[in-house]
Design an enzyme around this catalytic site. Structure first.
Site, PDB file in Angstrom:
ATOM      1  N   ARG A   1      -3.180  11.827   9.594  1.00 15.11           N
ATOM      2  CA  ARG A   1      -4.176  13.127   9.762  1.00 15.11           C
ATOM      3  C   ARG A   1      -3.799  14.008  11.054  1.00 15.11           C
ATOM      4  O   ARG A   1      -3.914  13.598  12.052  1.00 15.11           O
ATOM      5  CB  ARG A   1      -5.695  12.468   9.742  1.00 15.11           C
TER       6      ARG A   1
ATOM      7  N   ASP B   1      -8.973  10.925  -3.855  1.00 15.90           N
ATOM      8  CA  ASP B   1      -9.231   9.242  -3.881  1.00 15.90           C
ATOM      9  C   ASP B   1      -9.906   8.851  -2.472  1.00 15.90           C
ATOM     10  O   ASP B   1     -10.428   7.707  -2.482  1.00 15.90           O
ATOM     11  CB  ASP B   1      -7.765   8.749  -3.940  1.00 15.90           C
ATOM     12  N   HIS B   2      -9.797   9.739  -1.226  1.00 21.34           N
ATOM     13  CA  HIS B   2     -10.529   8.982  -0.079  1.00 21.34           C
ATOM     14  C   HIS B   2     -11.929   9.329  -0.020  1.00 21.34           C
ATOM     15  O   HIS B   2     -12.928   8.554   0.052  1.00 21.34           O
ATOM     16  CB  HIS B   2      -9.742   9.864   1.151  1.00 21.34           C
TER      17      HIS B   2
ATOM     18  N   ARG C   1      -3.979  -1.850   6.801  1.00 20.67           N
ATOM     19  CA  ARG C   1      -4.382  -1.580   8.406  1.00 20.67           C
ATOM     20  C   ARG C   1      -5.890  -2.106   8.590  1.00 20.67           C
ATOM     21  O   ARG C   1      -6.511  -2.401   7.931  1.00 20.67           O
ATOM     22  CB  ARG C   1      -4.568   0.011   8.438  1.00 20.67           C
TER      23      ARG C   1
ATOM     24  N   SER D   1      -2.254   7.112  10.777  1.00 24.79           N
ATOM     25  CA  SER D   1      -2.398   7.870   9.665  1.00 24.79           C
ATOM     26  C   SER D   1      -1.616   9.178  10.021  1.00 24.79           C
ATOM     27  O   SER D   1      -1.156   9.534  11.109  1.00 24.79           O
ATOM     28  CB  SER D   1      -3.891   8.240   9.471  1.00 24.79           C
TER      29      SER D   1
ATOM     30  N   ASP E   1       0.107  12.253   3.644  1.00 24.58           N
ATOM     31  CA  ASP E   1      -0.559  10.795   3.629  1.00 24.58           C
ATOM     32  C   ASP E   1       0.498   9.871   4.275  1.00 24.58           C
ATOM     33  O   ASP E   1       1.517  10.079   3.852  1.00 24.58           O
ATOM     34  CB  ASP E   1      -1.174  10.365   2.442  1.00 24.58           C
TER      35      ASP E   1
HETATM   36  C1  MIC Z   1      -5.224   6.228   6.204  1.00 23.05           C
HETATM   37  O1  MIC Z   1      -4.895   5.234   5.611  1.00 23.05           O
HETATM   38  O2  MIC Z   1      -5.472   6.069   7.556  1.00 23.05           O
HETATM   39  C2  MIC Z   1      -5.235   7.653   5.553  1.00 23.05           C
HETATM   40  C3  MIC Z   1      -7.025   7.883   5.416  1.00 23.05           C
HETATM   41  O3  MIC Z   1      -4.726   7.358   3.944  1.00 23.05           O
HETATM   42  C4  MIC Z   1      -4.782   8.489   6.181  1.00 23.05           C
HETATM   43  C5  MIC Z   1      -4.767   9.989   5.756  1.00 23.05           C
HETATM   44  C6  MIC Z   1      -6.039  10.500   6.388  1.00 23.05           C
HETATM   45  O4  MIC Z   1      -6.433  10.090   7.512  1.00 23.05           O
HETATM   46  O5  MIC Z   1      -6.801  11.374   5.693  1.00 23.05           O
HETATM   47  C7  MIC Z   1      -3.106   8.342   6.438  1.00 23.05           C
HETATM   48  O6  MIC Z   1      -2.829   7.263   6.242  1.00 23.05           O
HETATM   49  O7  MIC Z   1      -2.352   9.383   6.447  1.00 23.05           O
HETATM   50 FE1  SF4 Z   2      -6.211   5.324   0.853  1.00 19.96          FE
HETATM   51 FE2  SF4 Z   2      -4.892   5.226   3.391  1.00 19.96          FE
HETATM   52 FE3  SF4 Z   2      -6.094   3.046   2.670  1.00 19.96          FE
HETATM   53 FE4  SF4 Z   2      -3.981   3.729   1.461  1.00 19.96          FE
HETATM   54  S1  SF4 Z   2      -4.126   3.143   3.628  1.00 19.96           S
HETATM   55  S2  SF4 Z   2      -5.913   3.117   0.395  1.00 19.96           S
HETATM   56  S3  SF4 Z   2      -4.089   5.944   1.408  1.00 19.96           S
HETATM   57  S4  SF4 Z   2      -7.050   4.978   3.160  1.00 19.96           S
END
Ligand code: MIC
Ligand code: SF4
Length: 642
Positions: free
Chosen positions: A535, A64-65, A379, A533, A119
């Site tokens: 990550r 999905d990313h 975010r 996140s 995630d």
């Molecule tokens: C995000 O919202 O920052 C992400 C991308 O979903 C991350 C995961 C990632 O960095 O792959 C998260 O929230 O954990």
């Molecule tokens: Fe995707 Fe992270 Fe954004 Fe949710 S917050 S939509 S998991 S990138």
């Protein structure tokens, strides 16, 4: 004594420890989820464990990313993930099927079970009565291999809801209110359990919006009871059989109680550049905007998009605004396509984009220079949208659409009569984009593209750590600062040497060069270092560059765990004023570190440049000390087999 809901689920899954806040507990994981941007690493780590099949009740791998395919990397990763899933007993949700949290809620979440996801917004499924926790990929790999999850028992906060949400006031405003009160670091070490009379009128998707953005409080997770609303939702998903009632006992104890009167709430907005920078929409209304985005795992449900469509019906998006809509799942897209709501959006001038995270993670739709973007997301960290000087605001879909139509930030209450979404009897169910594991796993060949590089190794820590302070940063540094995402960097998630070139890119362009010249060193941080996140690249890539320890005022939970998992010491200042003494460029030494960690001796840092000594704390459990001394969790696992 009665138990709260959190205690009930933890006790039914407990492997070790006591449910006393602050004590380390280990509990079993029923389900795991991964997404593609963190999944490739998680599965490389899982492969390294040499196990034939996942040992969870259910594991799902989502894509999905990394959906933009501007080069071969992302598609290669998707194929890798699909073949891994087929081989190891994992369900694979194809690109286009939806955002992991939305699809998991719809198709897999089970009240009373535990879910661990790579995630940070995994707590979304807490809206359906699960203990759902976000963690680094390596922790998910361990859970898939049947290992328990270790965490320090959180404090349980009862969020007591009373009253009824007024027209145009939404679940998003509930969580924004909590962020306003508690802040992005106020939830660290806590679970938010929702209760009170106000709960029963909130639907599961509204609850999921609240639990989703509980991640922004820094909380371990958030949870709602499983009740008639839960039953109704599961029935509409054709999954009534997994429903069971779940609630706190009468007289259950809580560490803290927060009361929110839903009737008194107003539409709220988080201003740049933090989800807790919240005020009333009415305080900033009239501000000109260039972009509005609806979607993300926070607000892309059927309900959210039906409201958006109803507000757009017969209207036009303001000529100077670009409105994007990304549905959360194919289920949602299919339903709004069939009932005509999608047509209303298109006719109004919305840009309907792919079912994916999209703009939320800077995968396209970067705002213009200095532009104002109003989003239904979770975010708004500086630069995360892909435009360094953009101003991103977070709101409900209702506020977002009112804004898109008017061209300025608008209070939806001034829009027109309230909208009531009519639900069909059931949601449209079609799981054909969820590929089950292969019945002949031994025949599945893993497809590994050239961008998928082996995991870097880490040696056990030496007796004394020495080096230079490579960077000193302030409070609330996010993982987006440490390891940026976006369309350019995300395709490198499977290639640590390549992605390491971008560490702290937006904070200090010289960081990587300096780290290489000095052969690694130390980082100094303020409060809540590593928020955001899950990550693990924000630990793995610094590890690759030779970072040995991070000394901060305090840490966000997931990032602290990721540092430990990759053999980087997370230390806190004994006296926070010492943060002001130590500077970038100082040469420092941590003598006899291994002995002292093992024996519990006081840790001292010698600042050789300033000729000063100061104390640091570690708060590591004996297990975490062993992991660090082994040079990280993979080395540790290899020694003691799960
Ligand atoms: C995000 O919202 O920052 C992400 C991308 O979903 C991350 C995961 C990632 O960095 O792959 C998260 O929230 O954990
Ligand atoms: Fe995707 Fe992270 Fe954004 Fe949710 S917050 S939509 S998991 S990138």
């Amino acid at each position: 004594m009665g138990k709260n809901l959190v205690q009930k689920i933890f006790s039914s899954h407990l492997v070790s420890g006591k449910l006393k806040s602050g004590e380390e507990i280990a509990f079993t994981i029923d389900q795991t989820l991964t997404q593609d941007a963190t999944g490739t690493m998680a599965y490389l780590q899982f492969e390294a464990m040499d196990i034939l099949k996942v040992r969870t009740k259910l594991s799902v791998s989502y894509v999905d990313h990394n959906m933009l395919q501007t080069g071969f990397e992302n598609f290669d990763d998707h194929l890798f993930l699909q073949s891994i899933a087929e081989k190891y007993g994992i369900y694979f949700s194809k690109p286009g099927n939806g955002i992991c949290h939305q699809v998991h809620l719809e198709r897999f979440a089970v009240p009373g079970e535990t879910l661990l996801g790579s995630d940070s917004h995994t707590p979304t499924c807490g809206g359906l009565g699960m203990i759902a926790i976000g963690a680094g990929g390596l922790d998910i790999a361990v859970a898939m291999a049947g290992g328990p999850f270790y965490v320090s028992m959180p404090k349980v906060v009862l969020v007591k809801l009373s009253g009824v949400l007024q027209p145009w006031v939404t679940a998003k405003d509930v969580i924004l209110e909590l962020l306003r009160r508690v802040t992005v670091k106020g939830g660290v070490g806590k679970v938010f359990e929702y209760g009170g009379d106000g709960v029963k009128r909130l639907t599961v998707t509204e609850r999921a919006t609240i639990t989703n953005m509980g991640a922004e409080l820094g909380a371990l997770t958030s949870i709602f009871p499983s009740d008639a609303q839960t039953k109704k939702y599961l029935k509409m998903q054709g999954r009534a059989d997994v429903w069971k009632p779940l609630k706190a006992d009468a007289g259950a104890q809580y560490d803290e109680i927060i009361e929110i009167d839903l009737s008194a709430l107003e539409p709220l907005i988080a201003r740049p550049h933090s989800p807790d920078n919240v005020c009333r929409v009415s305080e900033v209304k009239g501000k000109k905007v260039e972009q509005v985005c609806i979607g993300s795992c926070t607000n892309s449900s059927y309900h959210d998009l039906m409201v958006a469509a109803a507000m757009l019906k017969g209207r036009k998006v303001h000529p100077e605004v670009s409105l994007t809509i990304s549905p959360g799942s194919r289920q949602v897209l299919e339903m709004i396509a069939k009932n005509g709501a999608l047509t209303d959006m298109i006719c109004a001038g919305a840009r309907v984009i792919e079912v994916a995270c999209g703009p939320c993670i800077g995968m396209g739709q970067a705002p213009p220079s200095g532009g104002v973007s109003v989003r239904s997301f979770n975010r708004n960290f500086e630069g995360r949208s892909g435009t360094a000087d953009a101003q991103v605001y977070l709101v409900s879909p209702e506020t977002a659409i009112a804004t898109a139509v008017n061209g300025v930030i608008s209070d939806p209450r001034e829009f027109r009569e309230p909208i009531f979404v009519k639900y069909p009897k059931g949601f449209t169910i079609d799981d054909t984009m969820i590929i089950p594991p292969s019945p002949k796993p031994e025949e599945v060949v893993i497809r590994r593209g050239p961008n998928i590089k082996p995991l870097p190794k880490k040696e056990p820590i030496p007796d004394t750590l020495t080096g230079t302070v490579l960077l000193k940063v302030g409070d609330n540094i996010t993982t987006d600062h440490i390891m940026p995402a976006g369309a350019k960097v995300l395709p490198l998630r499977s290639n640590i040497p390549a992605i390491s070139e971008f560490v702290f890119e937006k904070v200090d362009k010289e960081f990587v060069k300096r780290a290489k010249e000095k052969g690694g060193g130390f980082l100094i941080g303020g409060v809540n270092y590593g928020q955001g996140s899950s990550r693990e690249h924000a630990a793995l890539a610094p590890m690759y560059l030779g970072v040995k320890a991070v000394i901060a005022k305090s840490f966000a939970r997931i990032h602290r765990a990721n540092l430990i998992n990759f053999g980087i010491l997370p230390l806190t200042f004994e006296n926070e004023n010492d943060y002001d003494v130590i500077d970038q460029g100082d040469n420092i030494e941590l003598p006899e570190i291994k002995n002292k960690l093992k024996s519990g001796g006081a840790l001292v840092i010698n600042d050789l440049t300033k000729n000063k000594k100061f104390g640091v704390n570690h708060a590591l459990t004996p297990r975490e000390v062993d992991i660090l001394c082994a040079g990280g969790l993979l080395n540790f696992q290899a020694r003691c087999k799960i």
